[in-house]
Motif scaffolding. Structure first.
Motif, PDB file in Angstrom:
ATOM      1  N   SER A  90       0.820  -1.205   0.000  1.00  0.00           N
ATOM      2  CA  SER A  90       0.000   0.000   0.000  1.00  0.00           C
ATOM      3  C   SER A  90       0.852   1.252   0.000  1.00  0.00           C
ATOM      4  O   SER A  90       0.462   2.290  -0.533  1.00  0.00           O
ATOM      5  N   SER A  91       2.066   1.185   0.569  1.00  0.00           N
ATOM      6  CA  SER A  91       2.945   2.358   0.564  1.00  0.00           C
ATOM      7  C   SER A  91       3.434   2.660  -0.844  1.00  0.00           C
ATOM      8  O   SER A  91       3.600   3.823  -1.216  1.00  0.00           O
ATOM      9  N   ASP A  92       3.659   1.616  -1.651  1.00  0.00           N
ATOM     10  CA  ASP A  92       4.016   1.833  -3.056  1.00  0.00           C
ATOM     11  C   ASP A  92       2.877   2.512  -3.795  1.00  0.00           C
ATOM     12  O   ASP A  92       3.088   3.422  -4.590  1.00  0.00           O
ATOM     13  N   ALA A  93       1.646   2.060  -3.529  1.00  0.00           N
ATOM     14  CA  ALA A  93       0.485   2.653  -4.179  1.00  0.00           C
ATOM     15  C   ALA A  93       0.314   4.102  -3.751  1.00  0.00           C
ATOM     16  O   ALA A  93       0.014   4.977  -4.568  1.00  0.00           O
ATOM     17  N   GLU A  94       0.528   4.360  -2.452  1.00  0.00           N
ATOM     18  CA  GLU A  94       0.410   5.742  -1.960  1.00  0.00           C
ATOM     19  C   GLU A  94       1.421   6.640  -2.650  1.00  0.00           C
ATOM     20  O   GLU A  94       1.132   7.793  -2.979  1.00  0.00           O
ATOM     21  N   LEU A  95       2.622   6.118  -2.894  1.00  0.00           N
ATOM     22  CA  LEU A  95       3.645   6.873  -3.610  1.00  0.00           C
ATOM     23  C   LEU A  95       3.143   7.264  -4.991  1.00  0.00           C
ATOM     24  O   LEU A  95       3.334   8.390  -5.461  1.00  0.00           O
ATOM     25  N   GLY A  96       2.460   6.330  -5.639  1.00  0.00           N
ATOM     26  CA  GLY A  96       1.917   6.633  -6.964  1.00  0.00           C
ATOM     27  C   GLY A  96       0.875   7.731  -6.930  1.00  0.00           C
ATOM     28  O   GLY A  96       0.862   8.616  -7.785  1.00  0.00           O
ATOM     29  N   PHE A  97       0.007   7.690  -5.918  1.00  0.00           N
ATOM     30  CA  PHE A  97      -1.012   8.734  -5.820  1.00  0.00           C
ATOM     31  C   PHE A  97      -0.392  10.090  -5.522  1.00  0.00           C
ATOM     32  O   PHE A  97      -0.877  11.121  -5.979  1.00  0.00           O
ATOM     33  N   ARG A  98       0.689  10.102  -4.769  1.00  0.00           N
ATOM     34  CA  ARG A  98       1.381  11.366  -4.518  1.00  0.00           C
ATOM     35  C   ARG A  98       1.913  11.964  -5.813  1.00  0.00           C
ATOM     36  O   ARG A  98       2.013  13.186  -5.960  1.00  0.00           O
ATOM     37  N   LEU A  99       2.215  11.099  -6.758  1.00  0.00           N
ATOM     38  CA  LEU A  99       2.670  11.595  -8.060  1.00  0.00           C
ATOM     39  C   LEU A  99       1.559  12.347  -8.795  1.00  0.00           C
ATOM     40  O   LEU A  99       1.840  13.213  -9.625  1.00  0.00           O
ATOM     41  N   LEU A 100       0.306  12.009  -8.496  1.00  0.00           N
ATOM     42  CA  LEU A 100      -0.787  12.754  -9.116  1.00  0.00           C
ATOM     43  C   LEU A 100      -0.739  14.223  -8.692  1.00  0.00           C
ATOM     44  O   LEU A 100      -1.173  15.102  -9.433  1.00  0.00           O
ATOM     45  N   ASP A 101      -0.199  14.479  -7.501  1.00  0.00           N
ATOM     46  CA  ASP A 101      -0.095  15.852  -7.021  1.00  0.00           C
ATOM     47  C   ASP A 101       0.941  16.653  -7.796  1.00  0.00           C
ATOM     48  O   ASP A 101       0.935  17.881  -7.750  1.00  0.00           O
ATOM     49  N   THR A 102       1.850  15.982  -8.476  1.00  0.00           N
ATOM     50  CA  THR A 102       2.857  16.697  -9.258  1.00  0.00           C
ATOM     51  C   THR A 102       2.387  16.968 -10.683  1.00  0.00           C
ATOM     52  O   THR A 102       3.085  17.628 -11.446  1.00  0.00           O
ATOM     53  N   GLY A 103       1.232  16.423 -11.053  1.00  0.00           N
ATOM     54  CA  GLY A 103       0.707  16.696 -12.383  1.00  0.00           C
ATOM     55  C   GLY A 103       0.432  15.482 -13.237  1.00  0.00           C
ATOM     56  O   GLY A 103      -0.135  15.597 -14.321  1.00  0.00           O
ATOM     57  N   ALA A 104       0.839  14.277 -12.779  1.00  0.00           N
ATOM     58  CA  ALA A 104       0.516  13.062 -13.531  1.00  0.00           C
ATOM     59  C   ALA A 104      -0.994  12.848 -13.534  1.00  0.00           C
ATOM     60  O   ALA A 104      -1.700  13.302 -12.635  1.00  0.00           O
ATOM     61  N   LEU A 105      -1.491  12.153 -14.547  1.00  0.00           N
ATOM     62  CA  LEU A 105      -2.933  12.009 -14.715  1.00  0.00           C
ATOM     63  C   LEU A 105      -3.485  10.677 -14.237  1.00  0.00           C
ATOM     64  O   LEU A 105      -4.639  10.591 -13.826  1.00  0.00           O
ATOM     65  N   SER A 106      -2.697   9.617 -14.318  1.00  0.00           N
ATOM     66  CA  SER A 106      -3.182   8.309 -13.855  1.00  0.00           C
ATOM     67  C   SER A 106      -2.001   7.455 -13.444  1.00  0.00           C
ATOM     68  O   SER A 106      -0.847   7.756 -13.770  1.00  0.00           O
TER      69      SER A 106
END
Length: 348
Positions: free
Chosen positions: A86-102
């Motif tokens: 789940s921490s890996d997944a959370e890292l991915g969602f944090r990337l959405l905050d930088t401008g990634a879309l999915s």
């Protein structure tokens, strides 16, 4: 032709992704970058329509590269990175905050569902290539959220409202759900139930990401629990979620619908039957038509229904279908949905 740039530190993965994308008639792989510096240079030189981005690169992390691209040469970015926890997944969602879309889990080469996962990634890249992105100014800071206690936020409301809010989302949904929750005071006096189409292994990470960013009491729903005001419930992976007449969570392993479980349709249908006029249902950005027919059922049962508008939807599939069949009482831009929920629940 959609020009795609693949960014991954593994040469074999780059070559495999290149082969898979080149099988599609509408894609052209314009380059493969194995480190962040190359990715930054190739985005500028090759002007891709979409980028697939690994999180772990030998020189820069995915945050730095994604943020730099969105500041200097903005382009739709789809994160594709291995998720082991789940921490890996959370890292991915944090990337959405930088401008990634999915964000997608990187398919294992020996996985039974490799081709299915790759099809999802390719479809996501196809959809995201059409999204108009804007330049991000400066380094992005963590979103601020005004945290208001229940007593302060809703002083004078001696009894909680009886309404139940249900939200359905798919492609582009994490950002949209986050935006809505950010606009609601903490202690919002109605239970909120969210069904987000999500690849396996991502839900816990999304919940943690939203807790950190919004301050709301957010959890994954459990079978048999009573839904309570001030709590945001997410449908668990691989279970349909319904709400009973006595406002309890009902989870079931009924067959997936069009490969999806949980579905928005199952939640909305149960809410139309058991909550009726006290339901407030919101259908957000997403591909397909999941939830559209059941949103109409909620409207016909006297509930209040909202669809996100075309202009703010990353994909206007689900809300678009709802609008087409007359299921939405209101069609609103994303930034107005949260305030409308506050007005509907707490207004005079």
């Amino acid at each position: 032709m959609i020009k795609v740039l693949i960014v991954d530190d593994s040469k074999s993965v780059c070559e495999l992704f290149k082969e898979m994308f080149n099988r599609e008639d509408d894609f052209e792989v314009v380059g493969c970058a194995e480190d962040g510096a190359s990715a930054l240079r190739m985005v500028k030189d090759l002007a891709p329509d979409v980028v697939t981005m690994d999180v772990n690169l030998p020189d820069f992390d995915g945050f730095t590269v994604t943020r730099s691209i969105m500041e200097e040469s903005p382009v739709p970015i789809v994160i594709v990175s291995a998720v082991y926890s789940s921490s890996d997944a959370e890292l991915g969602f944090r990337l959405l905050d930088t401008g990634a879309l999915s964000f997608h889990d990187k398919p294992a080469l020996n996985s039974d569902d490799f081709y299915g996962q790759m099809a999802e990634i390719i479809m996501s890249a196809r959809l995201m290539s059409e999204v108009r992105v804007v330049r991000r100014k400066g380094r992005l800071k963590k979103d601020n959220c005004i945290k208001i206690s229940e007593d302060t936020a809703f002083e004078g409301l001696h009894n909680y409202p009886k309404e139940v809010i249900c939200i359905g989302a798919s492609t582009g949904g994490p950002q949209a759900v986050k935006a809505i929750l950010m606009s609601l005071p903490v202690g919002f006096p109605a239970p909120i139930i969210v069904i987000q189409h999500m690849s396996s292994g991502f839900t816990a990470g999304m919940v943690n990401w939203l807790i950190d960013n919004t301050g709301h009491n957010i959890k994954i729903a459990e079978h048999g629990e009573i839904i309570r005001p001030g709590v945001v419930y997410f449908g668990p992976e691989e279970y349909h979620l319904e709400v009973s007449a006595d406002r309890k969570v009902v989870l079931s392993e009924s067959p997936a619908v069009n490969g999806i479980r949980p579905t928005v349709s199952a939640l909305f249908d149960s809410v139309a039957r058991n909550i009726g006029r006290l339901a407030v249902a919101v259908l957000l950005t997403g591909m397909g038509r999941d939830g559209a027919d059941e949103l109409l059922k909620i409207r016909r049962s006297g509930g209040h229904t909202i669809a996100q508008n075309r202009e703010t939807s990353i994909v206007f599939g689900m809300p678009g279908e709802a609008v087409r069949i007359g299921a939405a009482v209101q069609v609103l831009p994303l930034e107005k949905i949260g305030p409308e929920l506050v007005n509907h629940i707490c207004g005079s």
